[in-house]
Design an enzyme around this catalytic site. Sequence first.
Site, PDB file in Angstrom:
ATOM      1  N   ALA A  65      24.758  -3.118 -27.812  1.00 49.83           N
ATOM      2  CA  ALA A  65      23.562  -3.426 -28.600  1.00 49.83           C
ATOM      3  C   ALA A  65      22.342  -3.544 -27.700  1.00 49.83           C
ATOM      4  O   ALA A  65      22.438  -3.977 -26.548  1.00 49.83           O
ATOM      5  CB  ALA A  65      23.764  -4.728 -29.360  1.00 49.83           C
ATOM      6  N   ASN A 114      16.213  -8.982 -18.819  1.00 45.40           N
ATOM      7  CA  ASN A 114      15.351  -8.678 -19.961  1.00 45.40           C
ATOM      8  C   ASN A 114      15.059  -9.926 -20.768  1.00 45.40           C
ATOM      9  O   ASN A 114      15.887 -10.824 -20.878  1.00 45.40           O
ATOM     10  CB  ASN A 114      15.973  -7.578 -20.837  1.00 45.40           C
ATOM     11  CG  ASN A 114      16.834  -8.126 -21.961  1.00 45.40           C
ATOM     12  OD1 ASN A 114      16.341  -8.500 -23.026  1.00 45.40           O
ATOM     13  ND2 ASN A 114      18.146  -8.210 -21.709  1.00 45.40           N
ATOM     14  N   ARG A 115      13.827  -9.951 -21.298  1.00 49.51           N
ATOM     15  CA  ARG A 115      13.469 -10.969 -22.288  1.00 49.51           C
ATOM     16  C   ARG A 115      12.732 -10.259 -23.420  1.00 49.51           C
ATOM     17  O   ARG A 115      11.606 -10.615 -23.787  1.00 49.51           O
ATOM     18  CB  ARG A 115      12.610 -12.075 -21.652  1.00 49.51           C
ATOM     19  CG  ARG A 115      11.408 -11.616 -20.839  1.00 49.51           C
ATOM     20  CD  ARG A 115      10.489 -12.793 -20.468  1.00 49.51           C
ATOM     21  NE  ARG A 115       9.339 -12.378 -19.704  1.00 49.51           N
ATOM     22  CZ  ARG A 115       9.264 -12.307 -18.370  1.00 49.51           C
ATOM     23  NH1 ARG A 115      10.325 -12.615 -17.638  1.00 49.51           N
ATOM     24  NH2 ARG A 115       8.148 -11.926 -17.770  1.00 49.51           N
ATOM     25  N   MET A 116      13.383  -9.182 -23.921  1.00 50.35           N
ATOM     26  CA  MET A 116      12.757  -8.359 -24.959  1.00 50.35           C
ATOM     27  C   MET A 116      12.424  -9.214 -26.189  1.00 50.35           C
ATOM     28  O   MET A 116      11.352  -9.101 -26.761  1.00 50.35           O
ATOM     29  CB  MET A 116      13.683  -7.211 -25.381  1.00 50.35           C
ATOM     30  CG  MET A 116      14.161  -6.298 -24.252  1.00 50.35           C
ATOM     31  SD  MET A 116      12.846  -5.529 -23.307  1.00 50.35           S
ATOM     32  CE  MET A 116      12.211  -4.356 -24.495  1.00 50.35           C
ATOM     33  N   GLY A 117      13.378 -10.061 -26.618  1.00 49.53           N
ATOM     34  CA  GLY A 117      13.128 -10.939 -27.760  1.00 49.53           C
ATOM     35  C   GLY A 117      13.258 -10.224 -29.102  1.00 49.53           C
ATOM     36  O   GLY A 117      12.456 -10.438 -30.018  1.00 49.53           O
ATOM     37  N   PHE A 118      14.290  -9.379 -29.219  1.00 45.79           N
ATOM     38  CA  PHE A 118      14.562  -8.700 -30.504  1.00 45.79           C
ATOM     39  C   PHE A 118      13.330  -7.960 -31.030  1.00 45.79           C
ATOM     40  O   PHE A 118      12.952  -8.113 -32.201  1.00 45.79           O
ATOM     41  CB  PHE A 118      15.046  -9.680 -31.573  1.00 45.79           C
ATOM     42  CG  PHE A 118      16.394 -10.305 -31.335  1.00 45.79           C
ATOM     43  CD1 PHE A 118      17.311  -9.773 -30.432  1.00 45.79           C
ATOM     44  CD2 PHE A 118      16.767 -11.444 -32.055  1.00 45.79           C
ATOM     45  CE1 PHE A 118      18.557 -10.357 -30.242  1.00 45.79           C
ATOM     46  CE2 PHE A 118      18.012 -12.039 -31.875  1.00 45.79           C
ATOM     47  CZ  PHE A 118      18.904 -11.502 -30.967  1.00 45.79           C
ATOM     48  N   SER A 143      24.264  -4.703 -35.350  1.00 48.36           N
ATOM     49  CA  SER A 143      24.115  -6.053 -34.805  1.00 48.36           C
ATOM     50  C   SER A 143      22.970  -6.774 -35.495  1.00 48.36           C
ATOM     51  O   SER A 143      21.846  -6.277 -35.542  1.00 48.36           O
ATOM     52  CB  SER A 143      23.846  -5.965 -33.294  1.00 48.36           C
ATOM     53  OG  SER A 143      23.507  -7.248 -32.793  1.00 48.36           O
ATOM     54  N   LYS A 212      29.433 -11.992 -31.380  1.00 47.68           N
ATOM     55  CA  LYS A 212      29.125 -11.736 -29.963  1.00 47.68           C
ATOM     56  C   LYS A 212      28.786 -13.045 -29.268  1.00 47.68           C
ATOM     57  O   LYS A 212      27.926 -13.800 -29.734  1.00 47.68           O
ATOM     58  CB  LYS A 212      27.971 -10.758 -29.838  1.00 47.68           C
ATOM     59  CG  LYS A 212      27.690 -10.348 -28.385  1.00 47.68           C
ATOM     60  CD  LYS A 212      26.872  -9.098 -28.295  1.00 47.68           C
ATOM     61  CE  LYS A 212      26.573  -8.720 -26.855  1.00 47.68           C
ATOM     62  NZ  LYS A 212      25.754  -7.507 -26.767  1.00 47.68           N
ATOM     63  N   ASN A 241      27.318 -11.382 -23.911  1.00 44.38           N
ATOM     64  CA  ASN A 241      25.884 -11.101 -23.882  1.00 44.38           C
ATOM     65  C   ASN A 241      25.349 -11.362 -22.458  1.00 44.38           C
ATOM     66  O   ASN A 241      26.121 -11.689 -21.558  1.00 44.38           O
ATOM     67  CB  ASN A 241      25.167 -11.975 -24.923  1.00 44.38           C
ATOM     68  CG  ASN A 241      23.989 -11.253 -25.561  1.00 44.38           C
ATOM     69  OD1 ASN A 241      23.195 -10.614 -24.862  1.00 44.38           O
ATOM     70  ND2 ASN A 241      23.864 -11.340 -26.871  1.00 44.38           N
TER      71      ASN A 241
END
Length: 332
Positions: A65, A114-118, A143, A212, A241
């Site tokens: 994901a 990473n701190r993409m944050g969905f 997901s 997950k 994760n």
Amino acid sequence: MMYARLVRPALFRLDPEAAHEWTLRRLAALSRRPAALAALRRLFARSAPRTVFGVRFPNPVGLAAGMDKDGRALPAWPALGFGFIEVGTVTRQPQPGNPAPRLFRLPASGGLINRMGFNNGGAAALAARLDGTGPLPVPLGVSLGKSKVTPLDQAVEDYLFSLRALRRYADYVAVNVSSPNTPGLRALQDRAALGELLAALRAEASVPLLVKVAPDLTDHALGELLDVCAEHAVAGVIAINTTLSRDGLAPADAARGGEAGGLSGRPLAERAREVVTFVAKRSELPVIGVGGILVPEDALRLFDAGASLVQLYTGLVYGGPGLVRGIVRGLG
Ligand SMILES: Cc1cc2nc3c(=O)[nH]c(=O)nc-3n(C[C@H](O)[C@H](O)[C@H](O)COP(=O)(O)O)c2cc1C
């Protein structure tokens, strides 16, 4: 070989998120060209079929994901050799994610932070895209996560909305309660909160439901989580994760290690193996092993630890699609 010598150096000259965007665009364009897909398939796709939680997989190596959150290049992934795809994480509300920069390479460690944050277009947009995609040659996992604007005590409704929008397209649904980049999300791994969430989703999911998990749980918390999964007829566990830990970084990456976010890739490999071993010993649930597969042997170690399937993300960035083929070949 070609990836490491030609493609990766070119991509690594770009900012990490720009490289990701460029790659997705190219793969989305490829996805509309059947002849190109067929050529790739001949080069990369290998079969080693198996059936897990009632779903038949042409091979057990999946795309993790986060790589194709909005399902923009779905036909390309099986052509590159993947035996299943997990799209998302998507949320009920479309959302931009955190401000950039939010993705960092740690090349000496074979890692990413990473701190993409969905960042994603939302569940309804993904449903519309999947409607137009047509049948895929591999199973599709979807997901689901919580929108940032939704308070934790309304999380169940948020997940349910996405489930209703997307279940008809999914061969399984992954309940993501383990991203470190949405404040409070991982509290949904606690016994009572997870029980409530899974009961609601189980009542409406027509497909296998997987959970997950984060690598940063204690054995006790993980054991409790597995009990809750069993109580609610969860079909499997996806482990793991990204981690908040910064163990295992090469000295050259020490400065980058200070970036906030979840660490993936080689530094995660040992913990992934530990958690897969724990889940396989402690429960009957099938496990999808993910974390730190950089070379085929890493995947074989996860299978040996008890994984029924594996997934990768960071290994694709460092190794390219030949890694997927290499793993499947090694299965004999
Ligand atoms: C940039 C990036 C974005 C990610 N986004 C998601 C996500 O949206 N949902 C999720 O469940 N995992 C997400 N992950 C975690 C991966 O699916 C995987 O669990 C983790 O990276 C460990 O595998 P790897 O070492 O092969 O990368 C993301 C990972 C990365 C590097």
